[in-house]
Design a protein around this motif. Structure first.
Motif, PDB file in Angstrom:
ATOM      1  N   LEU A 196      25.201 -39.832 -46.806  1.00 34.68           N
ATOM      2  CA  LEU A 196      24.504 -40.566 -45.879  1.00 34.68           C
ATOM      3  C   LEU A 196      24.448 -41.855 -46.216  1.00 34.68           C
ATOM      4  O   LEU A 196      23.765 -42.541 -44.543  1.00 34.68           O
ATOM      5  N   HIS A 197      24.738 -42.744 -46.543  1.00 33.21           N
ATOM      6  CA  HIS A 197      23.851 -43.423 -47.418  1.00 33.21           C
ATOM      7  C   HIS A 197      24.584 -44.721 -46.363  1.00 33.21           C
ATOM      8  O   HIS A 197      23.669 -45.989 -45.614  1.00 33.21           O
ATOM      9  N   SER A 198      25.289 -44.878 -45.472  1.00 34.83           N
ATOM     10  CA  SER A 198      25.673 -46.072 -44.901  1.00 34.83           C
ATOM     11  C   SER A 198      25.798 -46.301 -43.326  1.00 34.83           C
ATOM     12  O   SER A 198      25.653 -47.223 -42.686  1.00 34.83           O
ATOM     13  N   ARG A 199      25.464 -44.119 -42.715  1.00 36.84           N
ATOM     14  CA  ARG A 199      24.983 -43.953 -41.868  1.00 36.84           C
ATOM     15  C   ARG A 199      23.602 -44.340 -41.454  1.00 36.84           C
ATOM     16  O   ARG A 199      22.879 -45.259 -40.222  1.00 36.84           O
ATOM     17  N   ILE A 200      22.708 -44.354 -42.998  1.00 35.05           N
ATOM     18  CA  ILE A 200      21.792 -45.079 -42.749  1.00 35.05           C
ATOM     19  C   ILE A 200      21.168 -46.297 -41.798  1.00 35.05           C
ATOM     20  O   ILE A 200      20.169 -46.899 -41.710  1.00 35.05           O
ATOM     21  N   GLU A 201      21.921 -47.258 -42.511  1.00 34.55           N
ATOM     22  CA  GLU A 201      22.383 -48.423 -42.446  1.00 34.55           C
ATOM     23  C   GLU A 201      22.073 -48.936 -41.937  1.00 34.55           C
ATOM     24  O   GLU A 201      22.184 -50.011 -41.465  1.00 34.55           O
ATOM     25  N   ILE A 202      23.389 -48.044 -41.149  1.00 38.23           N
ATOM     26  CA  ILE A 202      23.374 -48.960 -39.603  1.00 38.23           C
ATOM     27  C   ILE A 202      22.496 -48.249 -38.666  1.00 38.23           C
ATOM     28  O   ILE A 202      22.432 -49.147 -38.179  1.00 38.23           O
ATOM     29  N   ILE A 203      22.267 -46.517 -39.085  1.00 35.35           N
ATOM     30  CA  ILE A 203      21.101 -47.006 -37.633  1.00 35.35           C
ATOM     31  C   ILE A 203      19.873 -47.664 -38.202  1.00 35.35           C
ATOM     32  O   ILE A 203      18.826 -48.828 -36.660  1.00 35.35           O
ATOM     33  N   THR A 204      19.394 -48.144 -39.206  1.00 36.47           N
ATOM     34  CA  THR A 204      18.086 -49.120 -39.444  1.00 36.47           C
ATOM     35  C   THR A 204      18.655 -51.124 -39.043  1.00 36.47           C
ATOM     36  O   THR A 204      17.725 -51.604 -38.479  1.00 36.47           O
ATOM     37  N   LYS A 205      20.017 -51.032 -38.946  1.00 36.34           N
ATOM     38  CA  LYS A 205      20.530 -52.323 -38.450  1.00 36.34           C
ATOM     39  C   LYS A 205      20.353 -52.158 -36.928  1.00 36.34           C
ATOM     40  O   LYS A 205      19.708 -53.375 -36.565  1.00 36.34           O
ATOM     41  N   ASP A 206      20.896 -51.718 -36.693  1.00 35.10           N
ATOM     42  CA  ASP A 206      20.835 -51.392 -35.382  1.00 35.10           C
ATOM     43  C   ASP A 206      18.780 -51.461 -34.236  1.00 35.10           C
ATOM     44  O   ASP A 206      18.744 -52.065 -33.642  1.00 35.10           O
ATOM     45  N   LEU A 207      18.006 -50.855 -35.674  1.00 31.63           N
ATOM     46  CA  LEU A 207      16.763 -50.927 -34.705  1.00 31.63           C
ATOM     47  C   LEU A 207      15.880 -51.852 -35.372  1.00 31.63           C
ATOM     48  O   LEU A 207      15.660 -53.255 -34.552  1.00 31.63           O
ATOM     49  N   LEU A 208      16.411 -52.780 -35.780  1.00 31.16           N
ATOM     50  CA  LEU A 208      16.351 -54.677 -36.244  1.00 31.16           C
ATOM     51  C   LEU A 208      16.936 -55.747 -35.292  1.00 31.16           C
ATOM     52  O   LEU A 208      15.853 -56.114 -34.993  1.00 31.16           O
ATOM     53  N   ASP A 209      18.141 -55.215 -35.397  1.00 35.75           N
ATOM     54  CA  ASP A 209      18.785 -55.719 -33.994  1.00 35.75           C
ATOM     55  C   ASP A 209      17.980 -55.526 -32.725  1.00 35.75           C
ATOM     56  O   ASP A 209      17.798 -57.020 -32.642  1.00 35.75           O
ATOM     57  N   ALA A 210      17.209 -54.640 -32.509  1.00 34.00           N
ATOM     58  CA  ALA A 210      16.460 -54.485 -31.448  1.00 34.00           C
ATOM     59  C   ALA A 210      14.601 -54.981 -31.733  1.00 34.00           C
ATOM     60  O   ALA A 210      14.939 -55.515 -29.920  1.00 34.00           O
ATOM     61  N   ALA A 211      15.260 -54.988 -32.681  1.00 33.72           N
ATOM     62  CA  ALA A 211      12.782 -55.799 -32.918  1.00 33.72           C
ATOM     63  C   ALA A 211      13.778 -57.501 -33.295  1.00 33.72           C
ATOM     64  O   ALA A 211      11.818 -57.656 -32.416  1.00 33.72           O
ATOM     65  N   GLU A 212      14.359 -57.705 -33.259  1.00 34.43           N
ATOM     66  CA  GLU A 212      14.180 -58.954 -33.549  1.00 34.43           C
ATOM     67  C   GLU A 212      14.001 -59.979 -32.670  1.00 34.43           C
ATOM     68  O   GLU A 212      14.424 -61.144 -32.135  1.00 34.43           O
ATOM     69  N   LYS A 213      14.855 -59.173 -31.360  1.00 35.06           N
ATOM     70  CA  LYS A 213      14.594 -59.578 -29.801  1.00 35.06           C
ATOM     71  C   LYS A 213      12.942 -60.013 -29.521  1.00 35.06           C
ATOM     72  O   LYS A 213      13.084 -60.887 -28.640  1.00 35.06           O
ATOM     73  N   ARG A 214      12.155 -59.609 -29.689  1.00 36.64           N
ATOM     74  CA  ARG A 214      10.829 -59.564 -29.812  1.00 36.64           C
ATOM     75  C   ARG A 214       9.906 -59.816 -30.375  1.00 36.64           C
ATOM     76  O   ARG A 214      10.169 -60.055 -31.664  1.00 36.64           O
ATOM     77  N   ASP A 215       8.953 -60.883 -30.079  1.00 31.25           N
ATOM     78  CA  ASP A 215       7.991 -61.296 -30.968  1.00 31.25           C
ATOM     79  C   ASP A 215       7.248 -60.234 -32.128  1.00 31.25           C
ATOM     80  O   ASP A 215       6.460 -59.887 -33.004  1.00 31.25           O
ATOM     81  N   VAL A 216       6.257 -59.378 -31.213  1.00 29.07           N
ATOM     82  CA  VAL A 216       5.616 -58.219 -32.175  1.00 29.07           C
ATOM     83  C   VAL A 216       6.183 -56.943 -31.820  1.00 29.07           C
ATOM     84  O   VAL A 216       6.955 -56.623 -30.308  1.00 29.07           O
ATOM     85  N   ILE A 217       6.391 -56.445 -33.000  1.00 21.99           N
ATOM     86  CA  ILE A 217       6.914 -54.840 -32.594  1.00 21.99           C
ATOM     87  C   ILE A 217       6.173 -53.452 -32.922  1.00 21.99           C
ATOM     88  O   ILE A 217       5.033 -54.685 -33.625  1.00 21.99           O
ATOM     89  N   ASP A 218       6.344 -52.462 -32.466  1.00 24.03           N
ATOM     90  CA  ASP A 218       4.911 -51.434 -33.679  1.00 24.03           C
ATOM     91  C   ASP A 218       6.055 -50.841 -34.709  1.00 24.03           C
ATOM     92  O   ASP A 218       7.300 -49.743 -33.964  1.00 24.03           O
TER      93      ASP A 218
END
Ligand code: HEM
Length: 419
Positions: A123-145
């Motif tokens: 599952l390693h690469s799938r988990i990396e992709i999910i993580t990357k997608d979440l961080l891509d979305a987070a990067e657009k904001r100054d503050v995240i939870d």
């Protein structure tokens, strides 16, 4: 955080001050009162609380301390409870964590293969992709939870995909669990609300299983339904509908409510210890020992499920009467000074690290390889993406969930993504 030892008159598990920092109390208890009686969660009445590493480990390893509440029988302390146990509560108890062998082993064996390190590694690469997608979305904001935007959706997506839970059913499950675990208020209203939530939860799980009966996929629920129907390989492969509900419940619950705490509590521990933050950020190869240290230091699960003495049992010279409730505090064992050097210090290179965060004995965590891998991918990716991550609130404003003990998690963790 202060570590002034004070004599607690009594340990109030739900008290916000205790939730924020239970460790000084545990340290005092280990030294002066390693077994005490406290008010137990979930309306269980009184419980014996045990805090030293050695005793906690011994209780987890001794099957006479049963996790099956039906074993309480006519317990001296809380006798009679069984007569009032609602059907819905009984159904949710129909699963591996709250049963003894041989049923426990039979249920665990049915899903064990899906959680071996080799299967999890796939599952390693799938988990990396999910993580990357979440961080891509987070990067657009100054503050995240960190909790809502990162630490929760990652394990929630992974376990939902493994089981075959469609997207529209994921949030409703989470809301039901929050309702059940975080219900403050007076005992009676809490009991009523939990009772109603439990009924809704059973209906939800039934609907989910029915969906996979109608629309099979390649996930675990579909496979478990097949195991239910087959039954031709002997008792080892059979599951009935109630066991199916119990199984899906425990996998979804454990998948949702634990790893989120490893990731979010671990992030907070790093933010509170900037030297350790820098050390790990600049040396990501330390992630293996770092994850073990987050497990030890932040205790995503405080005590596992409660145990019931199936006979009169001696602990530390005290006879625990048959039927009594026992809480063996993993979170205290993990700070025991007789086992860990500088136990209140976060050291991401600590090795060896014989923590008990995944439990020990026959109920040892089934999801440990998955949790370790999710945690490692998540934390390394977070530090690489946001090397100057900072708390967006004063450290004193950090709030812990009022969750009836056991799950040790943050309500929210607002952070600034850029310096
Ligand atoms: C950081 C994350 C996790 C922690 C700290 C954790 C902790 C624990 C602990 C302490 C126990 C023992 C409970 C007891 O004996 O009272 C346990 C059991 C269990 N865990 Fe985990 N867990 C984590 C993640 C997961 C995940 C991701 C899954 C997968 C779905 C999972 C599934 C289970 C199951 C099914 C059991 C019961 C095993 C048995 O009864 O034999 N856990 N976990």
């Amino acid at each position: 955080m202060s570590h002034v030892h004070h004599a607690p008159k009594t340990v109030k598990m739900g008290d916000p001050a205790f939730r924020a920092d239970p460790y000084p109390t545990y340290a005092w208890l280990r030294q002066h009162a390693p077994i005490i009686q406290v008010k137990a969660p979930f309306g269980f009445g009184k419980a014996y609380m045990v805090t030293r590493y050695e005793d906690v480990q011994a209780i987890f390893k001794d099957p006479r301390f049963s996790t099956d509440m039906r074993r309480r029988g006519s317990g001296e302390i809380n006798g009679g409870f069984n007569r009032f146990m609602p059907r819905s509560v009984r159904i949710l108890g129909n699963q591996m964590v709250t049963q003894d062998d041989p049923n426990h082993a039979r249920l665990k064996n049915l899903v064990h293969k899906a959680f071996t390190p080799a299967r999890i590694a796939s599952l390693h690469s799938r988990i990396e992709i999910i993580t990357k997608d979440l961080l891509d979305a987070a990067e657009k904001r100054d503050v995240i939870d960190i909790v809502e935007d990162f630490a929760l959706p990652l394990p929630m997506t992974v376990i939902s995909e493994m089981l075959g839970v469609p997207e529209h059913m994921r949030k409703p499950f989470r809301d039901l669990m929050t309702n059940m675990l975080d219900t403050p208020g007076f005992a009676l209203s809490r009991f009523f609300r939990q009772f109603m939530t439990t009924r809704r939860l059973i209906r939800f799980l039934g609907d989910l299983i029915d969906l996979r009966r109608r629309e099979p996929d390649d996930g675990m629920i579909t496979a478990l339904i097949a195991a239910e129907q087959k039954g031709d390989k002997g008792a080892g492969d059979k599951l009935d509908q109630e066991e199916l509900i119990g199984m899906v419940f425990v996998l979804l619950l454990a998948g949702h409510e634990t790893t989120v705490n490893l990731i979010a509590n671990g992030t907070l521990a790093l933010l509170e210890n900037p030297d350790q933050f820098r050390l790990l950020r600049d040396n990501p190869q330390h992630i293996k020992t770092a994850i073990e240290e987050f497990l030890r230091y932040t205790n995503p699960v405080e005590h596992g499920v409660v145990r019931f003495a199936s006979e009169d049992l001696p602990v530390l010279g005290v006879t625990i009467p048959k039927g009594s409730v026992v809480m063996a505090m993993l979170s205290s064992a993990n700070r025991d000074e007789s086992v860990f050097k500088d136990p209140d210090k976060l050291d991401v290179t600590r090795d060896p690290n014989r923590h008990l965060a995944f439990g020990v004995g026959m109920h040892y965590c089934l999801g440990a390889p998955l949790a370790r891998m999710e945690g490692a991918i998540a934390i390394n990716a977070l530090l690489a993406r946001f090397p100057h991550l900072q708390l967006a609130i004063p450290p004193t404003a950090v709030r812990w969930r009022p969750s009836v003990a056991n799950f040790r998690g943050l309500i929210a963790l607002p952070v600034r993504t850029a310096a």
